[in-house]
Design an enzyme around this catalytic site. Structure first.
Site, PDB file in Angstrom:
ATOM      1  N   ARG A  60      13.118  56.820  33.579  1.00  0.00           N
ATOM      2  CA  ARG A  60      11.674  56.536  33.539  1.00  0.00           C
ATOM      3  C   ARG A  60      11.293  55.406  34.496  1.00  0.00           C
ATOM      4  NH1 ARG A  60       9.959  55.413  27.913  1.00  0.00           N
ATOM      5  NH2 ARG A  60       7.866  55.463  28.737  1.00  0.00           N
ATOM      6  N   ASP A  94       3.538  51.101  31.708  1.00  0.00           N
ATOM      7  CA  ASP A  94       3.720  51.346  33.145  1.00  0.00           C
ATOM      8  C   ASP A  94       3.050  50.344  34.079  1.00  0.00           C
ATOM      9  OD1 ASP A  94       0.974  52.097  33.042  1.00  0.00           O
ATOM     10  OD2 ASP A  94       1.498  54.190  32.681  1.00  0.00           O
ATOM     11  N   HIS A 109       2.657  47.843  23.505  1.00  0.00           N
ATOM     12  CA  HIS A 109       4.017  48.382  23.372  1.00  0.00           C
ATOM     13  C   HIS A 109       4.970  47.864  24.449  1.00  0.00           C
ATOM     14  CE1 HIS A 109       2.226  52.006  20.972  1.00  0.00           C
ATOM     15  NE2 HIS A 109       2.254  50.890  20.279  1.00  0.00           N
ATOM     16  N   CYS A 140      22.555  39.488  29.998  1.00  0.00           N
ATOM     17  CA  CYS A 140      21.689  38.319  30.141  1.00  0.00           C
ATOM     18  C   CYS A 140      22.354  37.272  31.038  1.00  0.00           C
ATOM     19  CB  CYS A 140      21.450  37.746  28.740  1.00  0.00           C
ATOM     20  SG  CYS A 140      20.444  36.273  28.709  1.00  0.00           S
ATOM     21  N   CYS A 143      23.098  34.134  28.492  1.00  0.00           N
ATOM     22  CA  CYS A 143      24.101  34.126  27.404  1.00  0.00           C
ATOM     23  C   CYS A 143      25.047  35.324  27.458  1.00  0.00           C
ATOM     24  CB  CYS A 143      23.404  34.052  26.047  1.00  0.00           C
ATOM     25  SG  CYS A 143      22.651  35.611  25.533  1.00  0.00           S
ATOM     26  N   GLY A 180      -7.417  58.659  26.605  1.00  0.00           N
ATOM     27  CA  GLY A 180      -6.125  59.327  26.785  1.00  0.00           C
ATOM     28  C   GLY A 180      -5.056  58.971  25.775  1.00  0.00           C
ATOM     29  N   THR A 181      -5.460  58.855  24.513  1.00  0.00           N
ATOM     30  CA  THR A 181      -4.437  58.641  23.474  1.00  0.00           C
ATOM     31  C   THR A 181      -4.637  59.642  22.347  1.00  0.00           C
ATOM     32  OG1 THR A 181      -3.483  57.105  21.866  1.00  0.00           O
ATOM     33  CG2 THR A 181      -5.801  56.747  22.408  1.00  0.00           C
ATOM     34  N   SER A 182      -3.497  60.077  21.771  1.00  0.00           N
ATOM     35  CA  SER A 182      -3.577  61.052  20.668  1.00  0.00           C
ATOM     36  C   SER A 182      -4.065  60.394  19.384  1.00  0.00           C
ATOM     37  CB  SER A 182      -2.200  61.677  20.428  1.00  0.00           C
ATOM     38  OG  SER A 182      -1.259  60.660  20.134  1.00  0.00           O
ATOM     39  N   ASN A 208     -10.794  62.346  26.356  1.00  0.00           N
ATOM     40  CA  ASN A 208      -9.537  63.061  26.128  1.00  0.00           C
ATOM     41  C   ASN A 208      -9.715  64.520  26.543  1.00  0.00           C
ATOM     42  OD1 ASN A 208      -7.094  64.185  24.824  1.00  0.00           O
ATOM     43  ND2 ASN A 208      -7.027  62.221  23.740  1.00  0.00           N
TER      44      ASN A 208
HETATM   45  C1  BJW Z   1      -5.389  63.342  28.568  1.00  0.00           C
HETATM   46  C2  BJW Z   1      -4.944  63.716  29.822  1.00  0.00           C
HETATM   47  C3  BJW Z   1      -5.865  63.609  30.839  1.00  0.00           C
HETATM   48  C4  BJW Z   1      -3.330  64.011  28.520  1.00  0.00           C
HETATM   49  N1  BJW Z   1      -7.099  63.177  30.569  1.00  0.00           N
HETATM   50  N2  BJW Z   1      -6.620  62.928  28.326  1.00  0.00           N
HETATM   51  C5  BJW Z   1       0.975  53.706   9.329  1.00  0.00           C
HETATM   52  C6  BJW Z   1       0.912  55.037   8.988  1.00  0.00           C
HETATM   53  C7  BJW Z   1       1.906  55.917   9.394  1.00  0.00           C
HETATM   54  C8  BJW Z   1       2.985  55.478  10.166  1.00  0.00           C
HETATM   55  C9  BJW Z   1       3.047  54.154  10.498  1.00  0.00           C
HETATM   56  C10 BJW Z   1       2.060  53.291  10.086  1.00  0.00           C
HETATM   57  N3  BJW Z   1       2.370  52.061  10.581  1.00  0.00           N
HETATM   58  C11 BJW Z   1       3.508  52.146  11.298  1.00  0.00           C
HETATM   59  C12 BJW Z   1       3.965  53.412  11.251  1.00  0.00           C
HETATM   60  C13 BJW Z   1       5.191  53.881  11.915  1.00  0.00           C
HETATM   61  C14 BJW Z   1       5.022  54.142  13.392  1.00  0.00           C
HETATM   62  C15 BJW Z   1       3.968  55.235  13.604  1.00  0.00           C
HETATM   63  O1  BJW Z   1       2.858  55.011  14.030  1.00  0.00           O
HETATM   64  N4  BJW Z   1       4.337  56.480  13.361  1.00  0.00           N
HETATM   65  C16 BJW Z   1       3.408  57.599  13.544  1.00  0.00           C
HETATM   66  C17 BJW Z   1       3.927  58.493  14.681  1.00  0.00           C
HETATM   67  C18 BJW Z   1       3.216  58.327  12.252  1.00  0.00           C
HETATM   68  N5  BJW Z   1       4.616  52.930  14.129  1.00  0.00           N
HETATM   69  C19 BJW Z   1       5.502  52.020  14.472  1.00  0.00           C
HETATM   70  O2  BJW Z   1       6.688  52.093  14.165  1.00  0.00           O
HETATM   71  C20 BJW Z   1       4.979  50.828  15.234  1.00  0.00           C
HETATM   72  N6  BJW Z   1       5.391  49.629  14.608  1.00  0.00           N
HETATM   73  C21 BJW Z   1       4.766  49.124  13.533  1.00  0.00           C
HETATM   74  O3  BJW Z   1       3.733  49.580  13.094  1.00  0.00           O
HETATM   75  O4  BJW Z   1       5.401  48.044  12.974  1.00  0.00           O
HETATM   76  C22 BJW Z   1       5.157  47.726  11.606  1.00  0.00           C
HETATM   77  C23 BJW Z   1       5.937  48.737  10.768  1.00  0.00           C
HETATM   78  C24 BJW Z   1       7.246  49.010  11.075  1.00  0.00           C
HETATM   79  C25 BJW Z   1       7.932  49.962  10.326  1.00  0.00           C
HETATM   80  C26 BJW Z   1       7.283  50.622   9.286  1.00  0.00           C
HETATM   81  C27 BJW Z   1       5.951  50.346   9.006  1.00  0.00           C
HETATM   82  C28 BJW Z   1       5.275  49.383   9.751  1.00  0.00           C
HETATM   83  C29 BJW Z   1       5.547  50.795  16.647  1.00  0.00           C
HETATM   84  C30 BJW Z   1       5.099  51.945  17.474  1.00  0.00           C
HETATM   85  C31 BJW Z   1       5.805  51.920  18.833  1.00  0.00           C
HETATM   86  C32 BJW Z   1       5.517  53.162  19.640  1.00  0.00           C
HETATM   87  N7  BJW Z   1       6.395  53.211  20.753  1.00  0.00           N
HETATM   88  C33 BJW Z   1       6.194  54.247  21.782  1.00  0.00           C
HETATM   89  C34 BJW Z   1       7.301  54.059  22.865  1.00  0.00           C
HETATM   90  C35 BJW Z   1       6.956  52.819  23.714  1.00  0.00           C
HETATM   91  C36 BJW Z   1       8.035  52.472  24.657  1.00  0.00           C
HETATM   92  C37 BJW Z   1       8.141  53.402  25.847  1.00  0.00           C
HETATM   93  O5  BJW Z   1       7.144  53.925  26.410  1.00  0.00           O
HETATM   94  O6  BJW Z   1       9.253  53.583  26.229  1.00  0.00           O
HETATM   95  O7  BJW Z   1       4.904  54.098  22.393  1.00  0.00           O
HETATM   96  S1  BJW Z   1       6.150  55.888  21.139  1.00  0.00           S
HETATM   97  C38 BJW Z   1       4.862  56.480  22.186  1.00  0.00           C
HETATM   98  O8  BJW Z   1       3.652  56.765  21.439  1.00  0.00           O
HETATM   99  C39 BJW Z   1       4.532  55.302  23.106  1.00  0.00           C
HETATM  100  C40 BJW Z   1       3.041  55.415  23.226  1.00  0.00           C
HETATM  101  O9  BJW Z   1       2.507  54.165  23.629  1.00  0.00           O
HETATM  102  C41 BJW Z   1       2.630  55.836  21.836  1.00  0.00           C
HETATM  103  C42 BJW Z   1       1.257  56.477  21.785  1.00  0.00           C
HETATM  104  O10 BJW Z   1       1.236  57.666  22.461  1.00  0.00           O
HETATM  105  P1  BJW Z   1      -0.048  58.070  23.358  1.00  0.00           P
HETATM  106  O11 BJW Z   1      -0.182  57.106  24.469  1.00  0.00           O
HETATM  107  O12 BJW Z   1      -1.216  58.257  22.483  1.00  0.00           O
HETATM  108  O13 BJW Z   1       0.459  59.448  24.007  1.00  0.00           O
HETATM  109  P2  BJW Z   1       0.412  60.930  23.396  1.00  0.00           P
HETATM  110  O14 BJW Z   1       1.350  61.720  24.194  1.00  0.00           O
HETATM  111  O15 BJW Z   1       0.595  60.912  21.935  1.00  0.00           O
HETATM  112  O16 BJW Z   1      -1.079  61.398  23.660  1.00  0.00           O
HETATM  113  C43 BJW Z   1      -1.577  61.612  24.961  1.00  0.00           C
HETATM  114  C44 BJW Z   1      -3.047  61.973  24.834  1.00  0.00           C
HETATM  115  O17 BJW Z   1      -3.599  62.034  26.126  1.00  0.00           O
HETATM  116  C45 BJW Z   1      -3.273  63.342  24.178  1.00  0.00           C
HETATM  117  O18 BJW Z   1      -4.296  63.215  23.209  1.00  0.00           O
HETATM  118  C46 BJW Z   1      -3.719  64.231  25.339  1.00  0.00           C
HETATM  119  O19 BJW Z   1      -4.662  65.243  24.951  1.00  0.00           O
HETATM  120  C47 BJW Z   1      -4.349  63.229  26.258  1.00  0.00           C
HETATM  121  N8  BJW Z   1      -4.302  63.565  27.672  1.00  0.00           N
HETATM  122  N9  BJW Z   1      -3.622  64.163  29.689  1.00  0.00           N
HETATM  123  C48 BJW Z   1      -7.414  62.894  29.274  1.00  0.00           C
HETATM  124  N10 BJW Z   1      -5.531  63.957  32.106  1.00  0.00           N
HETATM  125 ZN    ZN Z   2      20.510  35.963  26.395  1.00  0.00          ZN
END
Ligand code: BJW
Ligand code: ZN
Length: 241
Positions: A60, A94, A109, A140, A143, A180-182, A208
């Site tokens: 990536r 990014d 994130h 690192c 360390c 652009g987020t789901s 979106n």
């Molecule tokens: C277009 C387009 C175009 C395309 N024009 N549109 C409460 C309820 C339920 C679950 C949880 C909750 N609280 C926490 C959770 C757990 C979890 C979570 O949310 N799970 C759900 C999936 C159910 N959350 C976490 O674990 C978070 N931590 C947290 O809350 O800590 C406290 C806690 C911990 C443990 C338990 C409980 C609480 C952390 C979340 C970290 C997410 N990490 C990632 C990877 C980042 C690193 C990396 O990139 O390498 O982040 S996962 C991935 O999803 C990435 C994104 O930032 C994130 C969001 O995705 P995004 O950007 O919305 O992308 P898509 O693909 O989903 O959507 C794209 C959209 O664009 C679509 O709608 C398309 O239609 C559209 N589109 N092309 C316009 N041209």
């Molecule tokens: Zn270190």
């Protein structure tokens, strides 16, 4: 009408970077169709197999370092240049908003071009793109422990300072643009509800390709590729102000 005095906040997701050539996570061409997030984007996955996780991040990093901001990122920069107070809360790692020239960006994130030490927590940048992949697990300089990508994985908490800054901004914002987020990943998926609770006059526009769970909350969903719809919207805002 978004007057020049209005505070604008943007929540962006991977859809805004799609036209730059970066895949989204969900949907038919999304990364999670091809890769299992439990194997790649959790702290447990990194503990189990850091080589595999780094391999995926090297791929990536290589891809993302070749990309450029697209018309949607540039439209947000144009709004800032034209004098609007605009803050971007991005879920993307990014850095394309900054590369487009936006100056107020909060990374919910993390950032893919940074690494964090698993022991002393020191944050460092990749010295250069030639080093993506060498050695397989970087260590690192302070360390000697393993480094990891400075991003937020599932089951990890977001940086509380960034979350608090985001909440403060959401409380005082006049316009919220969700781009652009789901709207499926928390806590970012909750931000529009928090903002609306704080200000019932808040106007929320969503951009979106399709409706999302947030569509029932927002004032308008503007369907279409954001690289077209956002520049059109921004031109209109500037013309009408
Ligand atoms: C277009 C387009 C175009 C395309 N024009 N549109 C409460 C309820 C339920 C679950 C949880 C909750 N609280 C926490 C959770 C757990 C979890 C979570 O949310 N799970 C759900 C999936 C159910 N959350 C976490 O674990 C978070 N931590 C947290 O809350 O800590 C406290 C806690 C911990 C443990 C338990 C409980 C609480 C952390 C979340 C970290 C997410 N990490 C990632 C990877 C980042 C690193 C990396 O990139 O390498 O982040 S996962 C991935 O999803 C990435 C994104 O930032 C994130 C969001 O995705 P995004 O950007 O919305 O992308 P898509 O693909 O989903 O959507 C794209 C959209 O664009 C679509 O709608 C398309 O239609 C559209 N589109 N092309 C316009 N041209
Ligand atoms: Zn270190």
């Amino acid at each position: 009408m978004i007057s020049r005095e209005s505070k604008i906040t943007v929540i962006s997701g991977s859809g805004i970077s799609k036209a730059s050539g970066i895949p989204t996570f969900r949907g038919k061409d999304g990364l999670w169709k091809q890769y299992d997030f439990m194997e790649l984007a959790t702290p447990q996955a990194f503990q189990r197999d850091p080589h595999l996780v780094w391999e995926w991040y090297y791929w990536r990093l290589g891809l993302i370092s070749q990309t450029k901001p697209n018309k949607a990122h540039l439209a947000l920069k144009t709004l800032e240049q034209a004098g609007w107070d605009i803050v971007i809360l991005t879920q993307n790692v990014d850095n394309l908003h900054e590369r487009a020239g936006s100056s107020k960006v909060l990374h919910l994130h993390g950032e893919i071009f940074k690494r964090r030490c698993t022991q002393c927590l020191d944050i460092s940048f990749w010295p250069s793109s030639e080093e993506f992949g060498i050695p397989n697990i970087p260590t690192c300089s302070k360390c000697n422990s393993n480094l990891r990508p400075a991003v937020v994985w599932f089951n990890e908490t977001l940086d509380p300072k960034i979350v608090n800054e985001s909440y403060s901004r959401l409380k005082e914002t006049d316009f919220l643009l969700i781009v652009g987020t789901s709207g499926l990943v928390y806590p970012a998926a909750n931000f529009p509800y928090i903002a609306k609770q704080e200000n019932r006059y808040l106007e929320i526009y969503e951009f979106n390709l399709e409706s999302t769970p947030l569509s029932s909350l927002v004032n308008r969903t503007i369907l279409g590729p954001v690289e077209n719809t956002l520049p059109e919207f921004v031109s209109k805002v500037i013309k009408e102000s």
